[in-house]
Design a protein around this motif. Structure first.
Motif, PDB file in Angstrom:
ATOM      1  N   ASP A   1       9.148 -37.216  45.271  1.00  0.00           N
ATOM      2  CA  ASP A   1       8.431 -36.293  44.406  1.00  0.00           C
ATOM      3  C   ASP A   1       8.885 -36.535  42.968  1.00  0.00           C
ATOM      4  O   ASP A   1       9.697 -37.415  42.699  1.00  0.00           O
ATOM      5  CB  ASP A   1       8.639 -34.836  44.845  1.00  0.00           C
ATOM      6  N   ASP A   2       8.355 -35.752  42.051  1.00  0.00           N
ATOM      7  CA  ASP A   2       8.686 -35.962  40.642  1.00  0.00           C
ATOM      8  C   ASP A   2      10.172 -35.750  40.360  1.00  0.00           C
ATOM      9  O   ASP A   2      10.759 -36.454  39.540  1.00  0.00           O
ATOM     10  CB  ASP A   2       7.841 -35.054  39.746  1.00  0.00           C
ATOM     11  N   ALA A   3      10.809 -34.792  41.048  1.00  0.00           N
ATOM     12  CA  ALA A   3      12.244 -34.564  40.856  1.00  0.00           C
ATOM     13  C   ALA A   3      13.035 -35.791  41.309  1.00  0.00           C
ATOM     14  O   ALA A   3      14.007 -36.188  40.658  1.00  0.00           O
ATOM     15  CB  ALA A   3      12.695 -33.322  41.617  1.00  0.00           C
TER      16      ALA A   3
ATOM     17  N   GLY B   1       3.526 -40.496  37.594  1.00  0.00           N
ATOM     18  CA  GLY B   1       2.845 -41.126  38.719  1.00  0.00           C
ATOM     19  C   GLY B   1       3.732 -42.018  39.573  1.00  0.00           C
ATOM     20  O   GLY B   1       3.263 -42.584  40.565  1.00  0.00           O
ATOM     21  N   LEU B   2       5.001 -42.142  39.223  1.00  0.00           N
ATOM     22  CA  LEU B   2       5.885 -43.046  39.965  1.00  0.00           C
ATOM     23  C   LEU B   2       6.099 -42.588  41.408  1.00  0.00           C
ATOM     24  O   LEU B   2       6.094 -43.402  42.333  1.00  0.00           O
ATOM     25  CB  LEU B   2       7.227 -43.186  39.237  1.00  0.00           C
ATOM     26  N   ALA B   3       6.278 -41.302  41.618  1.00  0.00           N
ATOM     27  CA  ALA B   3       6.454 -40.786  42.980  1.00  0.00           C
ATOM     28  C   ALA B   3       5.196 -41.036  43.816  1.00  0.00           C
ATOM     29  O   ALA B   3       5.286 -41.484  44.967  1.00  0.00           O
ATOM     30  CB  ALA B   3       6.792 -39.305  42.955  1.00  0.00           C
TER      31      ALA B   3
ATOM     32  N   LEU C   1      16.659 -46.351  48.039  1.00  0.00           N
ATOM     33  CA  LEU C   1      16.310 -46.910  49.347  1.00  0.00           C
ATOM     34  C   LEU C   1      16.276 -45.843  50.436  1.00  0.00           C
ATOM     35  O   LEU C   1      15.364 -45.823  51.271  1.00  0.00           O
ATOM     36  CB  LEU C   1      17.291 -48.023  49.728  1.00  0.00           C
ATOM     37  N   ILE C   2      17.248 -44.952  50.427  1.00  0.00           N
ATOM     38  CA  ILE C   2      17.285 -43.886  51.435  1.00  0.00           C
ATOM     39  C   ILE C   2      16.072 -42.979  51.303  1.00  0.00           C
ATOM     40  O   ILE C   2      15.451 -42.597  52.293  1.00  0.00           O
ATOM     41  CB  ILE C   2      18.600 -43.092  51.329  1.00  0.00           C
ATOM     42  N   ALA C   3      15.710 -42.634  50.086  1.00  0.00           N
ATOM     43  CA  ALA C   3      14.557 -41.744  49.878  1.00  0.00           C
ATOM     44  C   ALA C   3      13.264 -42.381  50.362  1.00  0.00           C
ATOM     45  O   ALA C   3      12.379 -41.685  50.860  1.00  0.00           O
ATOM     46  CB  ALA C   3      14.443 -41.357  48.410  1.00  0.00           C
ATOM     47  N   LEU C   4      13.128 -43.703  50.234  1.00  0.00           N
ATOM     48  CA  LEU C   4      11.924 -44.361  50.727  1.00  0.00           C
ATOM     49  C   LEU C   4      11.762 -44.131  52.224  1.00  0.00           C
ATOM     50  O   LEU C   4      10.660 -43.873  52.706  1.00  0.00           O
ATOM     51  CB  LEU C   4      11.973 -45.873  50.449  1.00  0.00           C
TER      52      LEU C   4
END
Length: 155
Positions: free
Chosen positions: A39-41, A65-67, A30-33
């Motif tokens: 990114d891929d990492a 492709g998820l990122a 959630l924070i990253a959103l």
């Protein structure tokens, strides 16, 4: 998708530690959103190779492709804020299920005829597995409880 989650009775410190690590996956997600650090990492640090992420309007399968999938979704808004409740986590060996409430606020890009905000209350649920790299989510789904405002118009 996993749909029925109830807390397990912890039998030791390892259970609590594992539950905290699984809950932390959702928190970091959630924070990253909101920080747009997608990114891929980021994806590899949270999800298994065969992960499924399902929203009411779309879904993505697999780590590849998820990122980009998430980045494209977030780009529809000028800003977002995702607030999650503490997750209820049940750990059984190398598998865990979790559930949390999530309140999201999405700020539309300036201009247009929509109200400035779109809000949604959702139930987030999923499954995680212990991997050689640590706990990773294999399923993450969201079920909308309510919305306020208008979502972005389809491209």
């Amino acid at each position: 998708m996993t749909s029925n989650h109830s807390p397990a009775v912890a039998t030791g410190t390892a259970d609590f530690t594992d539950a905290a690590r699984v809950a932390g996956l959702l928190d970091r997600y959630l924070i990253a959103l909101d920080d747009e650090e997608l990114d891929d990492a980021w994806a590899r640090s949270l999800f298994t190779d065969e992960a499924v992420v399902a929203f009411p309007m779309s879904r993505h399968e697999g780590l590849a492709g998820l990122a980009e999938y998430h980045h494209a979704s977030i780009a529809a808004f000028a800003q977002t804020q995702h607030l999650g409740s503490p997750a209820v986590v049940s750990v059984e060996g190398d598998r865990a299920v979790f559930r949390a409430n999530v309140l999201t606020t999405h700020v539309h890009h300036p201009g247009g005829d929509r109200p400035p905000l779109f809000r949604a209350g959702t139930l987030a649920s999923g499954e995680a597995h212990r991997t050689p790299a640590g706990w990773r989510m294999s399923e993450l789904s969201f079920r909308i409880v309510f919305t306020e405002g208008e979502p972005p118009k389809p491209a």
